[in-house]
Design a protein around this motif. Structure first.
Motif, short mmCIF file in Angstrom:
data_model
loop_
_atom_site.label_atom_id
_atom_site.label_comp_id
_atom_site.label_asym_id
_atom_site.label_seq_id
_atom_site.Cartn_x
_atom_site.Cartn_y
_atom_site.Cartn_z
N ASP A 1 0.85 -1.20 0.00
CA ASP A 1 0.00 0.00 0.00
C ASP A 1 0.89 1.25 0.00
O ASP A 1 1.65 1.48 0.95
N PRO A 2 0.82 2.07 -1.06
CA PRO A 2 1.71 3.24 -1.14
C PRO A 2 1.42 4.30 -0.09
O PRO A 2 2.26 5.18 0.15
N ARG A 3 0.26 4.24 0.57
CA ARG A 3 -0.11 5.26 1.56
C ARG A 3 0.35 4.90 2.97
O ARG A 3 0.20 5.69 3.89
N MET A 4 0.89 3.68 3.14
CA MET A 4 1.29 3.22 4.47
C MET A 4 2.81 3.20 4.58
O MET A 4 3.51 2.89 3.62
N ARG A 5 3.30 3.54 5.76
CA ARG A 5 4.73 3.41 6.03
C ARG A 5 5.09 1.93 6.11
O ARG A 5 4.26 1.09 6.46
N VAL A 6 6.35 1.64 5.81
CA VAL A 6 6.79 0.24 5.74
C VAL A 6 6.58 -0.47 7.08
O VAL A 6 6.14 -1.63 7.11
N GLY A 7 6.85 0.21 8.20
CA GLY A 7 6.65 -0.41 9.50
C GLY A 7 5.21 -0.84 9.71
O GLY A 7 4.94 -1.91 10.27
N THR A 8 4.27 -0.02 9.24
CA THR A 8 2.84 -0.34 9.38
C THR A 8 2.47 -1.51 8.47
O THR A 8 1.67 -2.38 8.86
N ILE A 9 3.06 -1.54 7.27
CA ILE A 9 2.79 -2.64 6.33
C ILE A 9 3.22 -3.97 6.92
O ILE A 9 2.47 -4.95 6.90
N ILE A 10 4.44 -4.00 7.46
CA ILE A 10 4.97 -5.26 8.00
C ILE A 10 4.20 -5.67 9.26
O ILE A 10 3.98 -6.87 9.50
N PRO B 1 17.83 -1.74 6.70
CA PRO B 1 18.15 -0.99 7.92
C PRO B 1 16.89 -0.63 8.71
O PRO B 1 15.78 -0.61 8.18
N ALA B 2 17.08 -0.32 9.99
CA ALA B 2 15.96 -0.03 10.88
C ALA B 2 15.14 1.17 10.42
O ALA B 2 13.92 1.20 10.59
N ARG B 3 15.81 2.17 9.81
CA ARG B 3 15.09 3.38 9.39
C ARG B 3 14.08 3.10 8.28
O ARG B 3 13.21 3.94 7.98
N THR B 4 14.15 1.91 7.65
CA THR B 4 13.19 1.53 6.61
C THR B 4 11.75 1.65 7.10
O THR B 4 10.84 2.01 6.35
N ALA B 5 11.53 1.37 8.39
CA ALA B 5 10.17 1.34 8.94
C ALA B 5 9.46 2.68 8.82
O ALA B 5 8.23 2.71 8.74
N GLU B 6 10.21 3.79 8.79
CA GLU B 6 9.59 5.11 8.77
C GLU B 6 9.34 5.63 7.37
O GLU B 6 8.76 6.71 7.20
N LEU B 7 9.76 4.90 6.35
CA LEU B 7 9.65 5.38 4.97
C LEU B 7 8.46 4.74 4.26
O LEU B 7 7.82 3.82 4.78
N PHE B 8 8.17 5.25 3.05
CA PHE B 8 7.07 4.75 2.24
C PHE B 8 7.60 3.87 1.10
O PHE B 8 8.76 4.03 0.69
N PRO B 9 6.77 2.96 0.57
CA PRO B 9 7.25 2.02 -0.46
C PRO B 9 7.88 2.70 -1.68
O PRO B 9 8.82 2.16 -2.26
N HIS B 10 7.36 3.89 -2.08
CA HIS B 10 7.89 4.52 -3.29
C HIS B 10 9.34 4.99 -3.14
O HIS B 10 9.99 5.33 -4.13
N GLU B 11 9.85 4.99 -1.92
CA GLU B 11 11.22 5.42 -1.67
C GLU B 11 12.23 4.29 -1.83
O GLU B 11 13.42 4.48 -1.53
N PHE B 12 11.78 3.12 -2.31
CA PHE B 12 12.66 1.96 -2.42
C PHE B 12 12.68 1.42 -3.84
O PHE B 12 11.76 1.64 -4.63
N SER B 13 13.74 0.68 -4.14
CA SER B 13 13.85 -0.01 -5.43
C SER B 13 12.96 -1.25 -5.43
O SER B 13 12.43 -1.66 -4.39
#
Length: 330
Positions: free
Chosen positions: A117-126, A155-167
């Motif tokens: 879900d592009p509207r959710m942060r990665v931590g929330t998705i997991i 890395p741990a900071r992944t949890a605070e980011l959104f999916p579009h910020e990743f490859s």
């Protein structure tokens, strides 16, 4: 190919047993859609999967691989046949038993761009599976998310980011972390690397193998990439038009295929054994429609080795040279 002993001790009872699994769909036909026709998507498929091992399921598009995975995931009800998980008939599970099965069987899908879900942060998705299944409080869930991110190499900071910020490869690592959140026994991998760059595919496949060794999880690995299937799998099942036509140990099937369809698939792929590349086997035409499968052996209209009985008699799976093969040649 994986070592033959797998990632966990094989139990006496298979983790997953599929017996005569069948799925037929009714679709409208005729000019006005007044008549219904039967699509035989999966037709009497049987196999077993041991704990800590990987079964590769291969075949051309439309052969029934994805429908088989949907039946195992409980996304479609079977028309006939049985699915047993740790010895229990899945159809007979209700209430807590059904919820326990859904927690034990998770999936990673083809497109990491569409599955997050592009509207959710990665931590929330997991953490979403943990929330749905009421696993621990917020602080416990945060610790579990960090553990999962570390497990998939993020890395741990992944949890605070959104999916579009990743490859694409990083997003698939996130999808794998989410699938592992509930510590499943079986993960269905439906084309997990086909949407990724070639340079990234090997990294994800190696990650999946490492996770299997560490966690003892089993995989049902569905893919078009035969080299990836041979690299990942302990057992390979080859499907054609809803039927399994060959099944056996991965090395046996990949290096010495016997069914003409299996031979054609592997001869068209990159050679698995560079010292002994497979001889080319011609494969003419397209997969017939599952609305009207051919009589006898379903592969006979395309088979370069067709025999007279192939058009009238369907060959059963028979043991032959360390595998099972459905072909009148044997």
């Amino acid at each position: 190919m994986p070592p033959r002993d797998g990632g966990a001790v094989t139990a006496a009872t298979p983790l997953l047993e599929v017996q005569e699994l069948t799925k037929h769909f009714l679709v409208p036909g005729g000019a006005l859609g007044w008549h219904t026709r039967l699509v035989r998507a999966v037709d009497a498929v049987s196999f077993t999967l041991e704990a800590g091992r990987t079964m590769g399921l291969v075949g051309e598009s439309g052969c029934g691989k994805t429908t088989t995975s949907k039946l195992i995931l409980g996304l479609e009800p079977p028309t006939a046949g049985a699915i047993r998980f740790e010895g229990e008939d899945v159809a007979g599970l209700g209430g807590e038993g059904a919820r326990r099965y859904r927690r034990a069987v998770q999936a990673v899908f083809q497109d990491p761009y569409a599955s997050l879900d592009p509207r959710m942060r990665v931590g929330t998705i997991i953490a979403e599976p943990l929330v749905i299944n009421e696993r621990g409080g917020s602080s416990k869930r945060r610790r579990r998310v960090q553990q999962l991110l570390d497990l998939v190499g993020l890395p741990a900071r992944t949890a605070e980011l959104f999916p579009h910020e990743f490859s694409g490869g990083q997003r698939q690592r996130i999808a794998i972390a989410r699938a592992l959140a509930l510590s499943p026994r079986l993960v269905v991998l439906d084309e997990p690397v086909s949407a990724l760059d070639v340079s990234i595919r090997a990294q994800i496949l190696n990650l999946l193998r490492d996770l299997q060794e560490r966690l003892g999880v089993s995989y049902l690995f569905i893919a078009h990439d035969l080299a990836a299937v041979a690299h990942m799998s302990h057992t390979i099942a080859v499907m054609y038009l809803g039927k399994i036509v060959e099944i056996g140990e991965a090395e046996t099937v990949a290096l010495s295929p016997r069914h003409p369809y299996t031979k054609a698939l592997f001869s068209a792929a990159l050679p698995i054994d560079l010292d002994a590349p497979a001889a080319a086997v011609p494969l003419a035409g397209e997969v017939p429609s599952p609305l009207a499968p051919p009589n006898g052996c379903r592969f006979h209209p395309r088979c370069p080795f067709v025999l007279p009985q192939c058009s009238v008699e369907e060959p059963p799976l028979r043991s032959h040279e360390g595998r099972q093969v459905a072909c009148h040649l044997y």
